[in-house]
Write a protein that holds these residues in place. Structure first.
Motif, short mmCIF file in Angstrom:
data_model
loop_
_atom_site.label_atom_id
_atom_site.label_comp_id
_atom_site.label_asym_id
_atom_site.label_seq_id
_atom_site.Cartn_x
_atom_site.Cartn_y
_atom_site.Cartn_z
N SER A 268 -18.98 -12.53 3.50
CA SER A 268 -18.29 -12.88 2.25
C SER A 268 -19.09 -13.83 1.38
O SER A 268 -19.80 -14.71 1.88
CB SER A 268 -16.93 -13.53 2.55
N VAL A 269 -18.94 -13.64 0.09
CA VAL A 269 -19.32 -14.65 -0.91
C VAL A 269 -18.09 -15.51 -1.13
O VAL A 269 -16.99 -14.99 -1.32
CB VAL A 269 -19.75 -13.98 -2.22
N PHE A 270 -18.24 -16.83 -1.10
CA PHE A 270 -17.05 -17.68 -1.26
C PHE A 270 -17.39 -18.96 -2.01
O PHE A 270 -18.54 -19.37 -2.10
CB PHE A 270 -16.43 -17.99 0.11
N ARG A 271 -16.34 -19.54 -2.57
CA ARG A 271 -16.45 -20.80 -3.30
C ARG A 271 -15.13 -21.53 -3.19
O ARG A 271 -14.11 -20.95 -2.78
CB ARG A 271 -16.79 -20.55 -4.77
N LEU A 272 -15.12 -22.79 -3.59
CA LEU A 272 -13.86 -23.52 -3.63
C LEU A 272 -12.96 -22.98 -4.72
O LEU A 272 -13.43 -22.61 -5.80
CB LEU A 272 -14.13 -25.01 -3.88
N ARG B 43 -12.89 -15.69 -2.25
CA ARG B 43 -13.94 -14.94 -1.58
C ARG B 43 -14.00 -13.51 -2.07
O ARG B 43 -13.04 -12.96 -2.59
CB ARG B 43 -13.73 -14.95 -0.06
N GLU B 44 -15.19 -12.91 -1.91
CA GLU B 44 -15.44 -11.49 -2.16
C GLU B 44 -16.22 -10.94 -0.98
O GLU B 44 -17.18 -11.56 -0.52
CB GLU B 44 -16.24 -11.27 -3.44
N THR B 45 -15.81 -9.77 -0.47
CA THR B 45 -16.51 -9.14 0.65
C THR B 45 -17.75 -8.41 0.16
O THR B 45 -17.70 -7.66 -0.82
CB THR B 45 -15.59 -8.16 1.38
N LEU B 46 -18.89 -8.63 0.84
CA LEU B 46 -20.12 -7.89 0.56
C LEU B 46 -20.23 -6.66 1.44
O LEU B 46 -20.40 -5.55 0.96
CB LEU B 46 -21.34 -8.79 0.80
N ILE B 47 -20.18 -6.86 2.75
CA ILE B 47 -20.30 -5.77 3.70
C ILE B 47 -19.47 -6.10 4.93
O ILE B 47 -18.99 -7.21 5.10
CB ILE B 47 -21.76 -5.53 4.15
N GLU B 48 -19.30 -5.11 5.80
CA GLU B 48 -18.75 -5.31 7.14
C GLU B 48 -19.90 -5.15 8.13
O GLU B 48 -20.68 -4.21 8.03
CB GLU B 48 -17.67 -4.27 7.43
#
Length: 300
Positions: free
Chosen positions: A265-269, A156-161
């Motif tokens: 979050s942006v996420f992937r397997l 995952r990568e965080t975009l915003i809170e």
């Protein structure tokens, strides 16, 4: 004069192998060619590059520094080639993305497409549980969701809170407040989301903690339906603060007692990622680093 790639390779090979003959064999050229490259480097630099000790060529301190710089140059050239290869590979292709909320995911997709205009993107909208299932079942390559639970299956990568807020028509009396509590909200006509919504789970939790169990006026299956119901003055709804880029006058009101801000979050397997997925994650990191959500209109 800038050393040629052949001269850089010759210097590195001699420093590693300790002789002209071994260096020539390692790079596949003749020994005189290696010797000539080293002599030319010494002429250009005005410095001795190797000293002979017990039959072996030992790099001088200046030579060692030069070898280190040449290695950095090779590393940078390799990185540049990777960037160019990625650009060539992302001139076309398909990326499937699952969105729980329109924003900030659409803003990120827009930023990505400006950098990679040849990539076709398919967007699937669903509730929270539906997007997680789509990622797990590989029906989408990437998901974008708030409040993603800890799960070792996902990168995952965080975009915003952001946090969940109440939304009200500007003509509603509650719209004059900057924040409200659950007791105030429980006395009003409420618009809830159906099960599977991350927004609704947090709203339900806040009411339970306050010892309340209000009955909603309407239960709707999408965020857009809740938003339109608020626009038409049918009640008070709830959404993630940055869940839409609409610029109409709907008021976002902080709710005392609801969960604190959490990551979208942006996420992937987990596992090997193709070039498009890697590029999209890089765009997500840039989006977060640059604070681009602040430039999205209508989020106040």
């Amino acid at each position: 004069m800038k050393p040629s790639p052949a001269a850089r390779r010759a210097l590195q090979a001699v420093a590693l192998k300790g002789s002209y003959a071994a260096a020539a064999r390692s790079v596949g050229v003749s020994q005189p060619a290696i010797t000539q490259q080293i002599r030319e480097l010494e002429r250009q630099s005005g410095a001795i590059l190797f000293e002979r000790c017990d039959g072996r060529l030992i790099p001088t301190p200046f030579c060692s520094e030069l070898v280190g710089l040449f290695e950095e140059i090779e590393h940078l050239e390799a990185r540049a080639e990777q960037v160019l290869a990625r650009r060539r590979a992302t001139s076309s292709g398909l990326l499937r993305i699952g969105l729980g909320n329109a924003m900030p995911g659409m803003a990120l997709i827009g930023a990505f497409q400006r950098g990679y205009p040849g990539v076709q993107i398919e967007v699937v909208s669903h509730d929270y549980a539906g997007i997680i299932d789509a990622v797990v079942e590989r029906r989408v390559d990437i998901g974008i969701l708030p409040n993603l639970p800890p799960d070792q299956r996902f990168e995952r990568e965080t975009l915003i809170e952001q946090e969940v807020v109440a939304i009200a028509h500007p003509g509603d009396p509650i719209a004059r407040f900057d924040n409200v509590d659950c007791q105030q909200l429980a006395r009003l006509p409420l618009l809830f989301r159906s099960s599977g919504s991350s927004t609704q789970r947090l709203v339900d939790s806040a009411f339970r903690k306050a010892g309340l169990s209000p009955r909603p006026r309407l239960v709707l299956d999408t965020r857009d339906a809740v938003y339109e119901a608020v626009v038409n003055r049918m009640g008070i709804g709830f959404m993630w603060r940055h869940g839409t880029g609409r610029t109409d006058a709907i008021r976002r009101i902080s709710v005392i007692g609801i969960a604190p801000p959490c990551a979208e979050s942006v996420f992937r397997l987990q596992g090997p990622a193709d070039i498009l997925v890697t590029a999209f994650f890089a765009a997500a990191r840039a989006f977060h680093r640059d604070g681009r959500v602040n430039a999205i209109s209508g989020l106040g």
